[in-house]
Motif scaffolding. Structure first.
Motif, PDB file in Angstrom:
ATOM      1  N   SER A   1       0.892  -1.158   0.000  1.00  0.00           N
ATOM      2  CA  SER A   1       0.000   0.000   0.000  1.00  0.00           C
ATOM      3  C   SER A   1       0.934   1.213   0.000  1.00  0.00           C
ATOM      4  O   SER A   1       2.100   1.086   0.345  1.00  0.00           O
ATOM      5  CB  SER A   1      -0.904   0.015   1.233  1.00  0.00           C
TER       6      SER A   1
ATOM      7  N   GLN B   1       1.324   3.381   2.037  1.00  0.00           N
ATOM      8  CA  GLN B   1       1.223   3.911   3.392  1.00  0.00           C
ATOM      9  C   GLN B   1       2.274   4.972   3.739  1.00  0.00           C
ATOM     10  O   GLN B   1       1.932   6.081   4.106  1.00  0.00           O
ATOM     11  CB  GLN B   1       1.293   2.757   4.397  1.00  0.00           C
TER      12      GLN B   1
ATOM     13  N   LYS C   1       2.060   8.171   1.602  1.00  0.00           N
ATOM     14  CA  LYS C   1       0.968   9.125   1.855  1.00  0.00           C
ATOM     15  C   LYS C   1       1.229   9.891   3.132  1.00  0.00           C
ATOM     16  O   LYS C   1       0.889  11.072   3.243  1.00  0.00           O
ATOM     17  CB  LYS C   1      -0.400   8.450   1.820  1.00  0.00           C
TER      18      LYS C   1
ATOM     19  N   ARG D   1       0.289  -7.814  -2.913  1.00  0.00           N
ATOM     20  CA  ARG D   1       0.610  -8.605  -1.725  1.00  0.00           C
ATOM     21  C   ARG D   1       0.797 -10.062  -2.133  1.00  0.00           C
ATOM     22  O   ARG D   1      -0.086 -10.659  -2.730  1.00  0.00           O
ATOM     23  CB  ARG D   1      -0.492  -8.478  -0.663  1.00  0.00           C
TER      24      ARG D   1
ATOM     25  N   GLN E   1      -6.845  -0.057  -4.392  1.00  0.00           N
ATOM     26  CA  GLN E   1      -7.351   0.645  -3.217  1.00  0.00           C
ATOM     27  C   GLN E   1      -7.721   2.076  -3.573  1.00  0.00           C
ATOM     28  O   GLN E   1      -7.116   2.686  -4.453  1.00  0.00           O
ATOM     29  CB  GLN E   1      -6.270   0.719  -2.132  1.00  0.00           C
TER      30      GLN E   1
ATOM     31  N   ASP F   1      -6.990   5.015  -1.780  1.00  0.00           N
ATOM     32  CA  ASP F   1      -6.097   5.289  -0.662  1.00  0.00           C
ATOM     33  C   ASP F   1      -6.202   6.766  -0.297  1.00  0.00           C
ATOM     34  O   ASP F   1      -6.118   7.616  -1.185  1.00  0.00           O
ATOM     35  CB  ASP F   1      -4.666   4.919  -1.093  1.00  0.00           C
TER      36      ASP F   1
ATOM     37  N   HIS G   1      -3.031  -3.288  12.835  1.00  0.00           N
ATOM     38  CA  HIS G   1      -3.270  -2.548  11.587  1.00  0.00           C
ATOM     39  C   HIS G   1      -1.943  -2.369  10.863  1.00  0.00           C
ATOM     40  O   HIS G   1      -1.672  -3.035   9.884  1.00  0.00           O
ATOM     41  CB  HIS G   1      -3.956  -1.226  11.901  1.00  0.00           C
ATOM     42  N   HIS G   2      -1.114  -1.492  11.316  1.00  0.00           N
ATOM     43  CA  HIS G   2       0.284  -1.409  10.887  1.00  0.00           C
ATOM     44  C   HIS G   2       1.056  -0.596  11.906  1.00  0.00           C
ATOM     45  O   HIS G   2       0.453   0.052  12.760  1.00  0.00           O
ATOM     46  CB  HIS G   2       0.433  -0.895   9.450  1.00  0.00           C
TER      47      HIS G   2
ATOM     48  N   GLY H   1     -10.363   0.520   5.841  1.00  0.00           N
ATOM     49  CA  GLY H   1      -9.751   0.508   7.161  1.00  0.00           C
ATOM     50  C   GLY H   1      -8.662   1.553   7.226  1.00  0.00           C
ATOM     51  O   GLY H   1      -8.031   1.868   6.203  1.00  0.00           O
ATOM     52  N   GLY H   2      -8.480   2.104   8.411  1.00  0.00           N
ATOM     53  CA  GLY H   2      -7.424   3.106   8.534  1.00  0.00           C
ATOM     54  C   GLY H   2      -7.175   3.439   9.980  1.00  0.00           C
ATOM     55  O   GLY H   2      -7.672   2.757  10.887  1.00  0.00           O
ATOM     56  N   SER H   3      -6.397   4.502  10.176  1.00  0.00           N
ATOM     57  CA  SER H   3      -6.056   4.879  11.546  1.00  0.00           C
ATOM     58  C   SER H   3      -5.537   6.306  11.591  1.00  0.00           C
ATOM     59  O   SER H   3      -5.188   6.889  10.563  1.00  0.00           O
ATOM     60  CB  SER H   3      -4.983   3.933  12.092  1.00  0.00           C
TER      61      SER H   3
ATOM     62  N   ARG I   1      -2.403   8.310  12.691  1.00  0.00           N
ATOM     63  CA  ARG I   1      -1.015   7.838  12.711  1.00  0.00           C
ATOM     64  C   ARG I   1      -0.216   8.483  13.842  1.00  0.00           C
ATOM     65  O   ARG I   1      -0.569   9.539  14.354  1.00  0.00           O
ATOM     66  CB  ARG I   1      -0.298   8.171  11.393  1.00  0.00           C
TER      67      ARG I   1
ATOM     68  N   GLY J   1      -5.671   8.486   8.070  1.00  0.00           N
ATOM     69  CA  GLY J   1      -6.269   8.173   6.769  1.00  0.00           C
ATOM     70  C   GLY J   1      -7.004   6.859   6.768  1.00  0.00           C
ATOM     71  O   GLY J   1      -7.290   6.266   7.813  1.00  0.00           O
ATOM     72  N   ILE J   2      -7.276   6.440   5.580  1.00  0.00           N
ATOM     73  CA  ILE J   2      -8.073   5.228   5.394  1.00  0.00           C
ATOM     74  C   ILE J   2      -7.814   4.711   3.988  1.00  0.00           C
ATOM     75  O   ILE J   2      -7.388   5.479   3.110  1.00  0.00           O
ATOM     76  CB  ILE J   2      -9.580   5.535   5.588  1.00  0.00           C
ATOM     77  N   ALA J   3      -8.018   3.441   3.778  1.00  0.00           N
ATOM     78  CA  ALA J   3      -7.980   2.909   2.412  1.00  0.00           C
ATOM     79  C   ALA J   3      -9.166   1.972   2.217  1.00  0.00           C
ATOM     80  O   ALA J   3      -9.493   1.183   3.103  1.00  0.00           O
ATOM     81  CB  ALA J   3      -6.674   2.159   2.168  1.00  0.00           C
TER      82      ALA J   3
HETATM   83  N1  ASP Z   1      -2.501   1.349   4.348  1.00  0.00           N
HETATM   84  C1  ASP Z   1      -3.579   0.758   5.074  1.00  0.00           C
HETATM   85  C2  ASP Z   1      -4.008  -0.528   4.398  1.00  0.00           C
HETATM   86  O1  ASP Z   1      -3.666  -0.777   3.260  1.00  0.00           O
HETATM   87  C3  ASP Z   1      -4.776   1.628   5.155  1.00  0.00           C
HETATM   88  C4  ASP Z   1      -4.536   2.850   5.959  1.00  0.00           C
HETATM   89  O2  ASP Z   1      -4.094   2.765   7.103  1.00  0.00           O
HETATM   90  O3  ASP Z   1      -4.843   3.931   5.450  1.00  0.00           O
HETATM   91  O4  ASP Z   1      -4.726  -1.326   4.976  1.00  0.00           O
END
Ligand code: ASP
Length: 584
Positions: free
Chosen positions: A196, A198, A201, A220, A234, A236, A445-446, A482-484, A486, A527-529
């Motif tokens: 992504s 991520q 962005k 992936r 996505q 994004d 999430h990440h 989904g997103g968060s 940061r 953000g969100i994707a």
């Molecule tokens: N990059 C994240 C994902 O691909 C989405 C995000 O956190 O904006 O799931």
């Protein structure tokens, strides 16, 4: 000029007009003295008629030589049809042909190019360019285009800027496996294709871009589960100077817009549910809330009797299946077998039939009396006529098993209606997730996701309990986004890497660029994707994302049309410094 009109537009009011049409021969009916041809293009089908009495002889001859999928250009006059076809928009007219030019011939196609084809999936994928000529496939792509246009217009209107980020980036071990690309000019080094955009962005936010989006391919290299694509698209998005509330509102707005614009559906404000609540009520972090069958926890009312199986369980939980009281012994046994399949993994299932007269009949009558069972019915919301299904065991596993049963029963009872839309936000996800394989915590999430305010300290004492500023948008039992929020502080980010088991060296080697950037005035951001393929499929009322991708890969990750992946020749390997000798 190849055409004056397309094959979907002529009507009775065009009668007596001279027109030129081009397209593919879909169907030929040859009576000798009269030939009818269905001519198809992207826009529809128009019937052509060649008539011995009215059509020049050499044109008649050509007509008899046409074959399926020949590309032809015809000139003729629009006339009223004798037997009209109310099923197609051009069904009142036909074209009396005076000239025909064969633009290209065609081999006999390997399957029929009609709405309902005789071609199996494999064959259709191998000849996807022929499959694309079929209306359902074409309509899906047009539908996808509409959705992406609606997304672009909406976000652009709200001051989002679409920015492209690179596809050749650096491999990072967190998350799924990367696809890698060897670098010819840098011996022994590899790019990775982004899982992504991520980090990019986030860097755009540091760069002051403020509101970003991109409709972007992500890659992936995961073991392919059904209906997963190794490359997918996505929507994004990222915003600066925002809190969770701002993100939820903005993208609730986008989703509402799409439902209205694409499906003509108005939805109320999206409900919000915490992760914990979703797990408790539905056993699932992407609950389908179009129907009930909510979980009823039964520990209080089912434990401490003589039934050992329940007494030793961490969780006893049930659902009420509407009308299930009707099931025969055999049907219930089948249901029990279903939950015991290895894919589901339950050890057994206890059931209670809720009789119309208000009495109960259970598979554990030995241990529980009518009063006990009435409490079960109350906890699961069971009505007379329902069947209560109860599973027990370790809490997480049991919830997952019962959730699978709930979804299966909803499917069987046709409660998952494709034209009903029930979005919701699932919020307050755990920050970390225990990984049995590596025996450590991973970011759920990440690693760029920020913990909820004030929870950083809890990381040391009870990491599993830390909640994140992370959210999912769920639609009809699917996670569509989904997103968060940061982390935007270097110290916090490096602490997070530390908690996640990165050594400082590893953290710097992999994400040094991001932490460097954070030192130059990184604004708060989040953000969100959205997964575009799935979103389009759901809005289109279908299940398989493959149907909405022009050139999808199969379940083995192969493109069977171009036959990829494929070996490369030795010289290419040498150039790439991948000096592997190819075995014959
Ligand atoms: N990059 C994240 C994902 O691909 C989405 C995000 O956190 O904006 O799931």
């Amino acid at each position: 000029m190849y055409r004056t009109h397309n094959n979907g537009e002529l009507r009775a009011e065009n009668n007596n007009t001279k027109v030129t049409l081009s397209g593919w021969v879909q169907k030929i009916r040859d009576k000798g003295f009269m030939v009818w041809v269905d001519l198809r293009d992207r826009y529809g089908i128009t019937q052509l008629i060649f008539d011995e009495e009215r059509t020049p002889k050499e044109v008649m001859d050509k007509a008899s030589q046409l074959g399926r999928e020949f590309v032809i250009q015809v000139t003729g006059t629009v006339i009223e049809r004798e037997s009209k076809n109310p099923n197609i928009p051009t069904g009142d007219i036909e074209i009396l042909v005076s000239e025909v030019i064969v633009l290209n011939t065609s081999l006999t196609p390997p399957f029929t190019i009609e709405d309902n084809t005789d071609g199996g999936e494999d064959l259709r994928m191998k000849y996807r360019y022929l499959d694309l000529r079929r209306k359902p496939v074409r309509n899906n792509l047009v539908f996808r285009h509409k959705v992406t246009m609606a997304v672009r217009n909406y976000l652009s209107e709200k001051d989002f800027v679409e920015v492209e980020t690179p596809y050749l980036i650096k491999s990072t071990p967190e998350g799924a496996r990367d696809f890698v690309v060897p670098s010819r000019m840098n011996e022994g080094q590899f790019y990775a294709l982004p899982q992504s955009p991520q980090t990019f962005k986030q860097l755009l936010m540091v760069g002051g871009m403020d509101k970003y989006f991109q409709i972007v391919k992500c890659f992936r290299d995961e073991d392919l589960r059904a209906d997963r694509q190794p490359e997918f698209t996505q929507i994004d998005c990222e915003m600066a100077f925002v809190e969770q509330e701002d993100i939820l509102n903005t993208f609730e707005g986008l989703t509402k817009h799409l439902l209205k614009e694409i499906n003509g559906v108005d939805v109320e404000k999206f409900p919000r549910m915490t992760y914990d609540e979703a797990m408790r009520r539905y056993g699932n972090d992407k609950p389908d809330i179009r129907f009930g069958m909510e979980f009823g926890e039964l520990n209080d009312v089912a434990q401490h009797k003589d039934f050992k199986v329940f007494n030793s369980a961490e969780l006893v939980v049930g659902i009420a299946i509407p009308g299930g009281n009707q099931y025969s012994r055999k049907e219930i046994d089948k249901l029990i077998d279903w939950v015991k399949r290895p894919q589901i993994g339950a050890l057994g299932m206890v059931y209670v039939k809720c009789n119309e007269d208000g009495s109960y009949k259970s598979s554990v009558d030995k241990f529980y009396d009518q009063e006990d069972l009435a409490k079960w019915a109350e906890a699961t919301g069971a009505q007379a006529g329902d069947l209560i299904c109860v599973l027990s065991g370790e809490a997480n596993k049991t919830r997952a098993q019962l959730s699978a049963l709930r979804m299966e029963m909803a499917e069987r009872l046709e409660l998952r209606k494709v034209d009903e839309f029930a979005p919701l936000w699932v919020i307050d996800f755990p920050l970390l997730e225990w990984d049995e394989e590596t025996n450590r915590y991973h970011a759920m999430h990440h690693p760029f996701t920020s913990p909820k305010p004030g929870q950083m300290e809890l990381l040391k004492t009870n990491p599993g309990a830390v909640k994140a500023n992370a959210y999912d948008l769920v639609l009809n039992g699917n996670e569509i986004g989904g997103g968060s929020i940061r982390i935007h502080d270097k110290e916090v980010q490096s602490k997070m890497f530390d908690y996640l088991g990165f050594t400082p060296e590893e953290a710097i080697a992999q994400f040094g660029f991001l932490m460097d950037a954070f030192q130059y005035g990184a604004p708060p951001h989040g953000g969100i994707a959205f997964g575009l393929d799935r979103l389009v499929a759901i809005l289109g009322g279908q299940e398989t994302i493959r149907d909405f991708i022009a050139f999808p890969k199969n379940n083995a990750g192969r493109d069977v049309m171009i036959d990829a992946p494929a070996p490369i020749d030795e010289q290419q390997l040498n150039e790439l410094n991948l000096n592997i000798t190819i075995k014959d």
